[in-house]
Design an enzyme around this catalytic site. Structure first.
Site, short mmCIF file in Angstrom:
data_model
loop_
_atom_site.label_atom_id
_atom_site.label_comp_id
_atom_site.label_asym_id
_atom_site.label_seq_id
_atom_site.Cartn_x
_atom_site.Cartn_y
_atom_site.Cartn_z
N HIS A 24 3.28 -2.01 2.21
CA HIS A 24 1.88 -1.73 2.50
C HIS A 24 1.75 -1.07 3.87
O HIS A 24 2.66 -1.18 4.69
CB HIS A 24 1.07 -3.04 2.60
N TYR A 25 0.61 -0.43 4.14
CA TYR A 25 0.22 -0.28 5.53
C TYR A 25 -0.94 -1.23 5.80
O TYR A 25 -1.66 -1.65 4.87
CB TYR A 25 -0.08 1.15 5.93
N THR A 26 -1.15 -1.56 7.09
CA THR A 26 -2.18 -2.54 7.42
C THR A 26 -3.58 -1.97 7.25
O THR A 26 -4.51 -2.70 6.90
CB THR A 26 -1.99 -3.05 8.85
N GLU A 89 3.94 -5.70 5.37
CA GLU A 89 2.84 -4.93 5.95
C GLU A 89 3.38 -4.11 7.12
O GLU A 89 4.00 -4.66 8.04
CB GLU A 89 1.73 -5.86 6.44
N HIS A 131 2.24 -0.28 -2.45
CA HIS A 131 1.05 -0.98 -2.92
C HIS A 131 0.27 -0.10 -3.89
O HIS A 131 -0.25 -0.58 -4.91
CB HIS A 131 0.18 -1.36 -1.71
N ASP A 141 -1.88 2.92 -0.03
CA ASP A 141 -0.85 2.62 0.97
C ASP A 141 0.52 2.33 0.36
O ASP A 141 0.59 1.91 -0.79
CB ASP A 141 -1.31 1.44 1.84
#
Length: 252
Positions: A24-26, A89, A131, A141
């Site tokens: 994921h990215y945050t 993340e 994700h 993401d």
């Protein structure tokens, strides 16, 4: 590996061993804000790890526990992705707050973390995903700037770059409004790779969003939802790779 312990209360028990890795990215302005949210019991979200831009790795939830990072979606028929996965993340503001390249220190840390996780669990290359792969209609993401090719080159995940002859053999692009056998084959291929899209002959909005998700991961220089020859050739090659699980996950 060295971890900074930042325990999150947001987890429950697993019922199966993890065999999926979700990146994921945050998607928040700062890493600190993301860390606070992932540890906030009111937020009811978490991940197993958070990787900061400077390469620091925070451990939030033990791998043996079910973190709450994936949400609605599916991959290769697994619809409780939280229950079957480990979530990482990666700190980045994301498309909403100023999407930017992932720093070198961060990428090195992610690669090392993925390698470390795979020493403990059996996670096939075809189940190292974004994700957006498991939730293509609602997530973007970690996006097209994440270096998926490099990760696969390090032995983690799939990558395929088709020869020109393969691309040209597939003919004209498929796009919104198209119907028929070509669209049916495309949607079936995306489903076989793992995307939660049903077979069908209409190039509808779901198809566009799924193709975009595929492109963010495997065709990052073109994220437009149009299945041109190269996009489809990459899909065919990845299906071949997923069926043989090559040593490197990379096929030319």
């Amino acid at each position: 590996m060295e971890f900074i312990e930042a325990p999150s209360p947001n987890f429950d028990e697993r019922r199966v061993l993890p065999d999926i890795l979700v990146l994921h990215y945050t998607g928040m302005p700062t890493g600190q804000e993301a860390l606070e949210r992932l540890c906030d019991p009111e937020a009811k979200v978490s991940a197993h790890y958070l990787v900061e831009e400077d390469g620091r790795i925070f451990r939030l939830v033990a791998e043996e526990r079910r973190a709450w990072h994936a949400g609605r979606g599916a991959w290769q028929g697994t619809d409780d992705v939280n229950g079957a996965s480990i979530g990482i993340e990666i700190v980045n503001p994301g498309h909403e707050f100023g999407y930017r390249d992932f720093p070198e220190a961060q990428i090195q840390a992610v690669i090392a973390l993925v390698a470390d996780i795979r020493t403990r669990w059996t996670i096939p290359d075809a189940r190292i995903i974004a994700h957006s792969d498991m939730a293509p209609t609602r997530k973007d993401d970690p996006g097209e700037l994440f270096p998926w090719k490099r990760l696969a080159g390090e032995g983690h995940g799939l990558w395929f770059e088709p020869a020109l002859a393969r691309i040209h053999a597939l003919g004209a692009a498929l796009q919104t409004g198209d119907t028929g056998l070509g669209v049916l084959v495309l949607r079936s291929g995306l489903h076989r790779l793992g995307y939660p899209i049903a077979a069908g002959g209409d190039y509808d909005d779901e198809t566009v969003m799924t193709v975009k998700a595929f492109q963010r991961h495997w065709r990052p220089d073109r994220v437009d939802g149009i299945a041109d020859g190269e996009t489809r050739a990459r899909l065919v090659g990845l299906l071949q790779l997923a069926s043989v699980e090559s040593v490197t996950g990379v096929l030319d």
